[in-house]
Design a protein around this motif. Structure first.
Motif, PDB file in Angstrom:
ATOM      1  N   GLU A  43      -5.199   0.102  -3.724  1.00  9.95           N
ATOM      2  CA  GLU A  43      -4.654   1.817  -3.625  1.00  9.95           C
ATOM      3  C   GLU A  43      -5.423   2.334  -2.737  1.00  9.95           C
ATOM      4  OE1 GLU A  43      -4.353   3.379  -6.107  1.00  9.95           O
ATOM      5  OE2 GLU A  43      -4.683   1.668  -8.102  1.00  9.95           O
ATOM      6  N   GLU A  44      -4.859   3.727  -2.455  1.00 10.91           N
ATOM      7  CA  GLU A  44      -4.447   4.617  -0.994  1.00 10.91           C
ATOM      8  C   GLU A  44      -6.326   4.731   0.130  1.00 10.91           C
ATOM      9  OE1 GLU A  44      -2.328   8.703   0.435  1.00 10.91           O
ATOM     10  OE2 GLU A  44      -3.350   8.506  -1.857  1.00 10.91           O
TER      11      GLU A  44
ATOM     12  N   GLN B   1       3.833   0.541  -9.237  1.00  3.99           N
ATOM     13  CA  GLN B   1       4.071   0.269 -10.110  1.00  3.99           C
ATOM     14  C   GLN B   1       5.287  -0.080 -11.496  1.00  3.99           C
ATOM     15  OE1 GLN B   1       0.085   2.734 -11.558  1.00  3.99           O
ATOM     16  NE2 GLN B   1      -0.435   2.460 -10.200  1.00  3.99           N
TER      17      GLN B   1
ATOM     18  N   GLN C  53     -13.294  11.902  -7.456  1.00  2.00           N
ATOM     19  CA  GLN C  53     -13.157  10.049  -6.516  1.00  2.00           C
ATOM     20  C   GLN C  53     -14.123  10.014  -6.526  1.00  2.00           C
ATOM     21  OE1 GLN C  53     -10.071   9.815  -5.298  1.00  2.00           O
ATOM     22  NE2 GLN C  53      -9.557  11.581  -6.222  1.00  2.00           N
TER      23      GLN C  53
ATOM     24  N   THR D  67     -15.188   6.901  -0.527  1.00  2.00           N
ATOM     25  CA  THR D  67     -15.974   4.952  -1.048  1.00  2.00           C
ATOM     26  C   THR D  67     -16.637   4.586  -0.203  1.00  2.00           C
ATOM     27  OG1 THR D  67     -13.438   4.724  -1.651  1.00  2.00           O
ATOM     28  CG2 THR D  67     -14.653   3.024  -1.655  1.00  2.00           C
TER      29      THR D  67
ATOM     30  N   ARG E 298      -9.507   3.339  -2.110  1.00  2.00           N
ATOM     31  CA  ARG E 298     -10.595   3.244  -2.528  1.00  2.00           C
ATOM     32  C   ARG E 298     -10.205   2.244  -3.966  1.00  2.00           C
ATOM     33  NH1 ARG E 298      -9.511   5.961  -7.890  1.00  2.00           N
ATOM     34  NH2 ARG E 298     -11.402   7.268  -8.842  1.00  2.00           N
ATOM     35  N   SER E 299     -10.986   1.474  -3.555  1.00  2.00           N
ATOM     36  CA  SER E 299     -11.357   0.037  -4.539  1.00  2.00           C
ATOM     37  C   SER E 299     -12.467  -0.285  -4.623  1.00  2.00           C
ATOM     38  CB  SER E 299     -10.031  -1.025  -4.523  1.00  2.00           C
ATOM     39  OG  SER E 299     -10.359  -1.466  -5.266  1.00  2.00           O
TER      40      SER E 299
ATOM     41  N   SER F 166       2.612   6.100  -5.305  1.00  2.00           N
ATOM     42  CA  SER F 166       2.089   4.890  -6.115  1.00  2.00           C
ATOM     43  C   SER F 166       2.831   4.835  -8.010  1.00  2.00           C
ATOM     44  CB  SER F 166       0.958   5.484  -6.630  1.00  2.00           C
ATOM     45  OG  SER F 166       1.424   6.805  -7.451  1.00  2.00           O
TER      46      SER F 166
ATOM     47  N   THR G  97     -11.158   9.578   1.129  1.00  2.00           N
ATOM     48  CA  THR G  97     -11.652   9.267  -0.819  1.00  2.00           C
ATOM     49  C   THR G  97     -12.888   9.526  -1.158  1.00  2.00           C
ATOM     50  OG1 THR G  97     -11.331   7.096  -0.370  1.00  2.00           O
ATOM     51  CG2 THR G  97      -9.809   7.872  -0.902  1.00  2.00           C
TER      52      THR G  97
ATOM     53  N   GLY H 199       0.308  -1.217  -0.325  1.00  2.00           N
ATOM     54  CA  GLY H 199       0.165   0.046  -0.024  1.00  2.00           C
ATOM     55  C   GLY H 199       0.921   1.297   0.280  1.00  2.00           C
ATOM     56  N   TYR H 200      -0.099   2.590   0.257  1.00  2.00           N
ATOM     57  CA  TYR H 200       1.035   3.739   0.034  1.00  2.00           C
ATOM     58  C   TYR H 200       0.050   4.559   0.494  1.00  2.00           C
ATOM     59  CZ  TYR H 200      -1.511   4.887  -3.939  1.00  2.00           C
ATOM     60  OH  TYR H 200      -2.634   5.629  -4.636  1.00  2.00           O
TER      61      TYR H 200
END
Length: 301
Positions: free
Chosen positions: A136-137, A123, A208, A177, A140-141, A119, A175, A54-55
């Motif tokens: 994801e930070e 990658q 977002q 979410t 958020r997914s 990120s 985010t 993660g980040y």
């Protein structure tokens, strides 16, 4: 371990009653909205995975939640950050300290030759393979929907059992979410979701939402002040509201996100004085340690 059925308690703040969903009590280490977002990762089997990646910020709630998740699953967490302040390295506190104690590897990208954003570094340089699980930070997914759907169902069941015809659910957003998926699953049950943009402004939060491709969005509240409420900046009013919340409710709230949401809610209450309100406590209390120290230094300066 099942993440479900946290209590809902009744309180009053500044003369207005509200209900409080205590998701800060989900689990001693794995709690709050990040636990809901990462519930699918906890429940599902990943036989090939050995590393969680993660980040974000070295004091992020997601760092601590991912560290706890990795410990529960027997994985190694690699968490990439832009930089770690020297004062934090010398005096570890809050989410950073707790994550290190759980065995997290916190990697400072600025110290590496590439000079990439975390990120991009993951990658382009780290390149996770099939033994890695990348998140994801802030979670958020779409993987977050399962846990948030369960949270929504708990709210629906509680509303029904208390014979409440209409309900408003409030929570602050990073985010967004959690607020977005709650809107998807609560709207059909006559439950409105309201939130505020704690990271960036209303336009950023809408972007977002759009990124997760859901047609229904929560209502984004703002305050009357024209200046944007900057994430992580110290505001005397935030600290005062945080102290007042604890004094009046007996519950400690998150110092980074919750005070701004309550500023927005105080204005919302003017136009909606009698609507039943359910506030979701999303945890994040470990981050209060360092935030409170920052406020005390500011006050004493």
């Amino acid at each position: 371990m099942k993440l479900a059925n946290t209590p809902i308690t009744h309180h009053t703040f500044n003369g207005h009653p509200f209900y409080l969903k205590r998701d800060d009590l989900l689990h001693p280490e794995f709690s709050g909205n990040k636990a809901r977002k990462f519930m699918a990762l906890l429940e599902d089997d990943y036989p090939n995975v050995t590393t969680l990646i993660g980040y974000g910020s070295p004091q992020a709630n997601s760092l601590y939640s991912l560290a706890a998740l990795a410990k529960l699953k027997g994985w190694q967490l690699e968490f990439y950050v832009d930089h770690i302040p020297s004062w934090l390295k010398q005096n570890p506190v809050g989410n950073y300290q707790a994550s290190l104690e759980l065995g997290a590897k916190i990697i400072e990208v600025r110290q590496l030759p590439s000079a990439l954003h975390p990120s991009d570094y993951i990658q382009q340089i780290r390149k996770p393979d099939d033994q890695c699980l990348f998140v994801e930070e802030g979670g958020r997914s779409p993987i977050a929907e399962r846990g948030i759907k369960q949270l929504a169902q708990e709210i629906i069941d509680w509303k029904s059992s208390h014979s409440i015809s209409a309900l408003t659910v409030a929570l602050p957003s990073g985010t967004g979410t959690t607020a977005l998926y709650l809107t998807k699953h609560l709207t059909p049950h006559n439950i409105n979701v309201i939130t505020c943009a704690c990271v960036g402004g209303k336009e950023y939060l809408t972007q977002q939402f759009d990124g997760l491709h859901e047609p229904l969005h929560p209502v984004i509240l703002t305050t009357a002040e024209k200046a944007k409420h900057q994430f992580g900046k110290l505001y005397s009013l935030d600290y005062q509201i945080w102290q007042a919340l604890k004094r009046q409710t007996g519950v400690e709230f998150d110092l980074l996100y919750d005070p701004y949401m309550w500023q927005c809610l105080q204005q919302w209450r003017v136009e909606n004085p009698n609507k039943p309100l359910l506030y979701i406590h999303q945890g994040g209390l470990l981050g209060n340690v360092s935030m409170a120290k920052r406020y005390k230094r500011k006050i004493e300066a």
